[in-house]
Design an enzyme around this catalytic site. Structure first.
Site, PDB file in Angstrom:
ATOM      1  N   LYS A  80       0.868  -1.234   0.032  1.00 56.15           N
ATOM      2  CA  LYS A  80      -0.229  -0.287  -0.156  1.00 56.15           C
ATOM      3  C   LYS A  80       1.148   1.406   0.190  1.00 56.15           C
ATOM      4  O   LYS A  80       1.864   1.098   0.956  1.00 56.15           O
ATOM      5  CB  LYS A  80      -0.565  -0.086   1.475  1.00 56.15           C
ATOM      6  N   SER A 155      -9.655   1.971   3.168  1.00 55.41           N
ATOM      7  CA  SER A 155      -9.097   3.141   2.334  1.00 55.41           C
ATOM      8  C   SER A 155      -7.684   2.255   1.092  1.00 55.41           C
ATOM      9  O   SER A 155      -7.431   2.146  -0.388  1.00 55.41           O
ATOM     10  CB  SER A 155      -7.959   3.983   2.730  1.00 55.41           C
ATOM     11  N   SER A 179      -9.935   0.110   7.005  1.00 56.59           N
ATOM     12  CA  SER A 179      -9.181  -0.501   5.708  1.00 56.59           C
ATOM     13  C   SER A 179      -8.387  -1.345   5.379  1.00 56.59           C
ATOM     14  O   SER A 179      -8.200  -1.285   4.490  1.00 56.59           O
ATOM     15  CB  SER A 179      -8.458   1.190   5.735  1.00 56.59           C
TER      16      SER A 179
HETATM   17  N1  GLN Z   1     -12.426   4.584   5.997  1.00 54.41           N
HETATM   18  C1  GLN Z   1     -12.147   5.011   7.558  1.00 54.41           C
HETATM   19  C2  GLN Z   1     -11.877   6.419   7.373  1.00 54.41           C
HETATM   20  O1  GLN Z   1     -12.069   6.755   6.709  1.00 54.41           O
HETATM   21  C3  GLN Z   1     -11.071   3.658   7.993  1.00 54.41           C
HETATM   22  C4  GLN Z   1      -9.674   4.300   7.498  1.00 54.41           C
HETATM   23  C5  GLN Z   1      -8.949   3.687   7.694  1.00 54.41           C
HETATM   24  O2  GLN Z   1      -8.828   2.271   8.200  1.00 54.41           O
HETATM   25  N2  GLN Z   1      -7.446   3.776   7.102  1.00 54.41           N
HETATM   26  O3  GLN Z   1     -11.396   6.795   8.720  1.00 54.41           O
END
Ligand code: GLN
Length: 507
Positions: A80, A155, A179
């Site tokens: 990532k 994400s 994410s």
């Molecule tokens: N969707 C969550 C956010 O927008 C989690 C993001 C993540 O785990 N990096 O913060």
């Protein structure tokens, strides 16, 4: 598509050990697959063919002399784009880091290199890991291999899509609020968020330091355990890294794969299900619970009353931490620098303002504003302070629940993959995707998402989440492997075998 790339990482490692294939052949096959389908998927922001092949050649030499660096030596991986990679661009999905090439490796990346895994490239993500769909990437969304008009989660949608579409056998993700797990759920892959502190965060560009964790994105539970064993363990460079050794996650997989869970107590969390969850997702969840009962587990229902406040708590703590982390992008240190138009000798502040205006997307700006507000004097106690108190209550809910059950289970995400564009302008609807994953981050507990089948409404994958007490990551693997074994038996293969093959689109 070459049959080679449809194997699991464990099978690839086995074939390498037996001399049936080479790392160069494996790596080439994945690079070919990327060239074939990534035009349609956009899972990668950067592909490092040369670097990957060079690492593959070195792996083959080690295998030839009978001295592999690790069980996964020579198995390629995707990373990532929020993890720093020496000599390879790292953008975090943001314009503000466009062109930045880090001078150092994140500890997890260093461990991959030391274990001999060729790095295929960097995967797409929501900007600075803020989002649940990858639509907040400044470089355009990633598409879900199950349906190219739908989101792959976020994400870390890039890592999940790459693994689901056989562009990479395994990948690294990061999970701040879900994410790793939510993209796993909506792409039919496995995603594991380790115990907070179990994997080093050094070189992970911080979204929210107290919530972030690096973890495996794979097609099987065993592959996740193999990768977890490579990246886990104490790192003196991360002050929040735990001293305790990584639990024996591979032994837990073997134990789980026998399909016997006799004596294990499974807690179904009342608050993580029901209203707001898609019917087909709930059906697959109940079916999985039944399979675990057939495997010998005892099921109890447990209540975690403060979990209903987890989302609100998270959306105060996360923006607070993010707003202070993102202050370092000041036009002076990294990446982009924009000079304000029509200003002859702009001040540092004017350059900073122009750069941040151009370099950050809407969601990032939204969270900076929220976080700065929550931390401002006069509001600090009312918002940030309250959120910290609620965080403690949520941790106590976990403690009480784990006194009644060895693991807790729930659907991973409330729905299957939604169409691209559906929620991108509705932040609250987007935030709701993490309803079931966020409590784990607030308390640092480990959690895995395992595919539980297809929802009847849309024939798209749903995920089953297993949470365990801190440092008991092995329990996630044991239960995950047991469920996976029973489901594979039922399906006559893996869920991904039912995914449509991605149309060939040349890059
Ligand atoms: N969707 C969550 C956010 O927008 C989690 C993001 C993540 O785990 N990096 O913060």
């Amino acid at each position: 598509m070459s049959d080679l790339i449809r194997r699991t990482a464990a099978e690839m490692a086995d074939a390498l050990a037996k001399g049936e294939t080479t790392s160069v052949e494996l790596t080439r096959a994945h690079l070919d697959r990327i060239a074939e389908v990534d035009g349609a998927l956009h899972a990668f922001l950067h592909v490092d063919a040369e670097g990957a092949l060079e690492a593959a050649r070195a792996a083959d030499e080690r295998r030839a002399t009978g001295s592999p660096a690790s069980p996964l030596d020579g198995v390629p991986i995707a990373v990532k784009d929020v993890l720093t990679t020496r000599g390879m661009p790292t953008t975090c999905g943001s314009r503000i880091l466009e062109g930045w090439v880090p001078p150092y490796d994140a500890t997890v990346v260093r461990r991959l290199r030391e274990a001999g895994l060729p790095i295929l490239g960097k995967t797409n993500m929501d900007e600075f890991a803020m989002g649940s769909s990858t639509e907040h990437s400044a470089y355009g969304p990633t598409r879900n291999p199950w349906d190219l008009e739908r989101i792959p989660g976020g994400s870390g949608g890039g890592s999940a899509a790459a693994v689901a579409a056989y562009e990479a056998p395994i990948a690294l993700g990061t999970d701040t609020g879900g994410s790793i797990r939510q993209p796993g759920a909506v792409t039919g892959t496995v995603g594991m968020k380790p115990t907070y502190g179990g994997v080093s965060r050094y070189g992970l560009v911080a979204l929210a330091n107290s919530l972030d964790q690096v973890g495996p994105v794979t097609r099987t539970v065993r592959d996740a355990a193999l990768l977890h064993s490579v990246i886990g363990g104490h790192d003196p460079k991360d002050s929040t890294s735990l001293a305790e050794p990584v639990p024996d996650v591979l032994a837990a997989v073997e134990q789980g794969a026998t399909g016997d869970l006799s004596g294990l107590r499974i807690g179904v969390v009342t608050e993580l299900g029901g209203y707001g969850y898609q019917g087909g997702v709930l059906e697959r969840f109940k079916e999985s619970v039944d399979l675990l009962v057939q495997a010998g587990a005892d099921v109890v229902e447990v209540s975690c009353p403060h979990f209903v406040h987890a989302l609100a708590t998270y959306y105060l703590i996360l923006p607070a931490e993010a707003s202070s982390n993102l202050a370092r992008f000041d036009a002076m240190r990294y990446g982009l620098r924009v000079l304000p138009e029509g200003v002859e000798a702009p001040s540092a502040e004017e350059v900073m303002r122009a750069t941040r205006e151009a370099g950050f997307g809407d969601e990032v700006k939204r969270r900076i504003i929220l976080g700065t507000y929550a931390l401002s004097s006069g509001y600090y106690d009312a918002y940030y302070g309250q959120a910290q108190k609620m965080r403690t209550l949520i941790s106590r809910d976990f403690e009480n629940a784990f006194a009644q059950a060895d693991v807790l289970v729930s659907p991973t995400a409330p729905t299957t993959a939604f169409p691209i564009g559906e929620k991108v302008d509705d932040p609250l609807a987007m935030y709701l995707n993490d309803l079931a994953t966020i409590p784990a981050n607030l308390s640092g507990v480990p959690g895995i998402s395992v595919p539980s089948g297809l929802a009847h409404e849309d024939d798209l994958p749903a995920g089953f989440q297993v949470l365990a007490p801190p440092l008991k990551d092995d329990r996630c693997y044991r239960v995950g492997a047991a469920l996976e074994a029973r489901l594979h038996e039922k399906w006559g293969g893996s869920l991904l075998d039912r995914a449509p093959d991605v149309k060939v689109v040349t890059r």
